[in-house]
Structures are given as structure tokens and as C-alpha cells.
Design an enzyme around this catalytic site. Structure first.
Site, PDB file in Angstrom:
ATOM      1  N   LYS A   1      30.659  11.784  41.866  1.00 31.24           N
ATOM      2  CA  LYS A   1      29.383  11.783  42.574  1.00 31.24           C
ATOM      3  C   LYS A   1      28.442  12.855  42.003  1.00 31.24           C
ATOM      4  O   LYS A   1      27.265  12.606  41.779  1.00 31.24           O
ATOM      5  CB  LYS A   1      29.614  12.015  44.077  1.00 31.24           C
TER       6      LYS A   1
ATOM      7  N   GLN B   1      33.043  15.078  51.942  1.00 34.42           N
ATOM      8  CA  GLN B   1      34.087  14.235  51.356  1.00 34.42           C
ATOM      9  C   GLN B   1      35.256  14.097  52.327  1.00 34.42           C
ATOM     10  O   GLN B   1      35.777  15.078  52.844  1.00 34.42           O
ATOM     11  CB  GLN B   1      34.562  14.844  50.020  1.00 34.42           C
TER      12      GLN B   1
ATOM     13  N   ASP C   1      25.653   8.897  53.646  1.00 36.70           N
ATOM     14  CA  ASP C   1      26.867   8.064  53.670  1.00 36.70           C
ATOM     15  C   ASP C   1      26.777   7.008  54.778  1.00 36.70           C
ATOM     16  O   ASP C   1      27.542   6.049  54.778  1.00 36.70           O
ATOM     17  CB  ASP C   1      28.104   8.949  53.933  1.00 36.70           C
TER      18      ASP C   1
END
Ligand code: NAD
Length: 291
Positions: free
Chosen positions: A53, A97, A120
């Protein structure tokens, strides 16, 4: 023989496009977009995802400070870190994460991310907006799945779609996005009876199970669009999808490989969501049209 849906190439063209938009914004005197990435502990798989990412962000010109926190961090300390980023006007997106260590209340952490920076799309307010058809951040993997289907040129409207898997991060949102595009959608799962008879109805089949090769050729309708979300590590260390690729590619019309299908698209969509957040937060004539 099926046509391969090349997620790597599609994700690269999306990233190139974002790179151009970032470069135009910076040339116009604006700051760079910023995606703050939080990682807790030393989980090797998480480290590798985060690396992908951050390097994609570097490629497109999005700042991506990596905030590495010790495994021993308390719930309160992690929440404080999220709140600090919420309040920082130079941060457009916050990514925590997953998975988080067992002693952390992961729901509380995801709930704490400001909705306007939840790139997200896991905050319940974003999930609710998705299901109500309101503006929201569409979660990255489901958004990538839809882009891959659309890239084939196959019309989704009116088609029978089957999504195997009902997780909050993949199966359910993919089903909703297909419904939004007027597919007739079935969600199959671990308690579905005679799965093969269900999947064989699918003009569009999305596998998000986490079980290597479980979708075999005889479970696929000839000519179907098959999207394989699964990422599984086999005993010999290879990456394998949920679909038996060799067999399925003899039957399907279009199919995504693993690796090189959904994985790179998830990262490209994270960049897209971050750029969208940035363009909404900047007051600059013309920037909205660039998003
Ligand atoms: P999950 O474990 O949360 O959900 C799996 C789902 O599969 C469950 O809803 C379950 O009901 C269903 N299932 C399990 N066994 C089944 C069976 N025998 N028959 C039918 N359904 C069954 O998993 P997830 O987080 O949705 O992830 C699914 C897969 O996608 C995993 O391999 C994961 O690594 C991968 N994944 C990939 C990306 C990406 O970017 N490519 C992103 C997220 C997840």
C-alpha cells in the site's frame, strides 16, 4: 478458453490516472494527498500488505506516513493515535491494518476513524451509507471486484450473480454493489446446500471464501464472468485463489488470475478513495472535476 481479466494492468492504468491528477494538483500549488497507515506489531503478512500500500502511494504521489506501533500498545493509546490523525487537517485517509492484536478492541478502533477519512470503508456509518445508497467510501476490495467485472464490457444489469462468502469486508458489500447495478444476487455461504447447483446459475460468479481451489470447473456456467477474491497460501508456499484456475479457465468466459487479479485492484481502489477524500477536502476550483 476464457479471457483473462488482467487486474495488474487495470490497476496500473488507474494508478497512472491518479498520479496525473495528484501531479496536476501539486502543480496548482496544493499540498499532496496523505494516507496515514497504522500498523500494530510484527505480523509478517500485515507488514507485506502495508508495504504494497505504501509503495503504491509513493508511486501515485500520495504521502503515506507509516505509523508503526508496538504489539503492547493499549486500546486507549491506539484510540488516541487515531483521534490525533482525525484532527490533523493534512491527513485525508486513515488505514488501520488488520488484524489487530487480541487485546485490542478492533471494532472500537474502526468506529473511531472519522467517517470523512475512512478510506477502507469499514466504519459502521460508511457501511450504513453503502446499504442505504448514500455517498460513502466503497470498501476497496468490493470496489475493485466491480471494476474488474465492468472492465469486461459484460452488462451487469439483469444478470444472475452469485457471491460465495458473506463476510463484512468482501461478500456482503460485493453483493450490495451488484444489486445496485441491477443484478439478481444470491449470497452463498458455508451452510448453503448443494453449492454447485447455485453457482452454476451464475452469469457472474464472485468467490470470496478463503479455501484454495474450491470452485471447480463443474461449478461454473459456461461463459460466466468469474472473479476470484481468494488469497490462500498453499503448503508449498504458492499463492492460490478460491477457484481452480486451470479447470475454470476452460469453462468461464472471463476469469481473474491469482495473483494479478483482485489483489492489485484493492490497492488501486485505496488510492482512488484517498484521492476522493483529498479532493473533497480541498477548496480548489476544478479539483472536483478531476476526481
Ligand atoms: P472470511 O473468512 O471472513 O469469510 C469467508 C466466507 O466464506 C464466510 O462467509 C463463509 O460463510 C464462506 N465459506 C466458508 N466455507 C465455505 C464453503 N465450504 N462453502 C461456501 N462458503 C463458505 O473471509 P474474507 O475476509 O471474506 O476473505 C475471503 C478470501 O478473500 C480470503 O482468501 C482472503 O484472503 C481473500 N481476500 C482477498 C482480498 C484481496 O485484496 N484480494 C481482500 C480481502 C480478502
Amino acid at each position: 478458453m476464457s479471457k483473462i481479466i488482467d487486474g495488474k494492468a487495470l490497476s496500473m492504468s488507474i494508478k497512472e490516472d491518479i498520479k496525473d491528477k495528484v501531479s496536476a494538483a501539486v502543480s496548482a500549488g496544493l499540498r499532496r494527498p496523505c494516507l496515514a497507515v497504522l500498523i500494530v506489531g510484527d505480523n509478517p503478512a500485515s507488514r507485506s500488505y502495508v508495504k504494497g500500500k505504501v509503495s503504491a502511494a509513493e508511486f501515485v504521489g500520495i504521502d503515506s506516513p507509516l505509523i508503526e506501533l508496538p504489539e503492547s500498545i493499549s486500546n486507549e493509546e491506539l484510540l488516541a493515535e487515531v483521534r490525533r490523525l482525525n484532527e490533523d487537517p493534512s491527513v485525508d485517509g486513515i488505514l488501520v491494518q488488520l488484524p489487530l492484536p487480541g487485546h485490542i478492541d478492533a471494532d472500537a478502533v474502526l468506529d473511531a476513524i472519522a467517517v470523512s477519512k475512512d478510506v477502507d470503508g469499514f466504519n459502521p456509518a460508511n457501511v450504513a451509507a453503502l446499504w442505504l445508497g448514500r455517498p460513502c467510501f466503497v470498501p476497496c476490495t468490493p470496489r475493485g471486484v466491480i471494476s474488474l467485472i465492468e472492465s469486461t464490457g459484460v452488462e451487469i444489469s439483469g444478470k444472475t450473480a452469485v457471491v460465495v462468502g458473506r463476510s463484512n469486508i468482501v461478500g456482503k458489500p460485493v453483493a450490495k454493489l451488484l444489486l445496485d447495478r441491477n443484478a439478481t444476487v444470491t449470497i452463498a455461504h458455508s451452510r448453503t446446500k448443494d453449492l454447485a447447483s447455485v453457482t452454476r446459475q451464475a452469469d457472474i460468479l464472485v468467490a470470496a471464501v478463503g479455501c484454495p481451489g474450491m470452485i471447480s470447473a463443474d461449478m461454473i456456467k459456461p461463459g460466466a464472468v468469474v472473479i476470484d477474491v481468494g488469497i490462500n497460501r498453499t503448503a508449498d508456499g504458492r499463492l492460490a485463489g478460491d477457484v481452480d484456475y486451470e479447470g475454470a479457465s476452460e469453462v468461464a468466459g472471463y476469469i481473474t488470475p491469482v495473483p494479478g487479479g483482485v489483489g492489485p485492484m484493492t490497492i488501486a481502489m485505496l488510492m482512488e478513495n484517498t484521492f476522493e477524500s483529498y479532493s473533497h477536502s480541498m477548496v480548489a476550483p476544478g479539483l472536483e472535476e478531476m476526481s
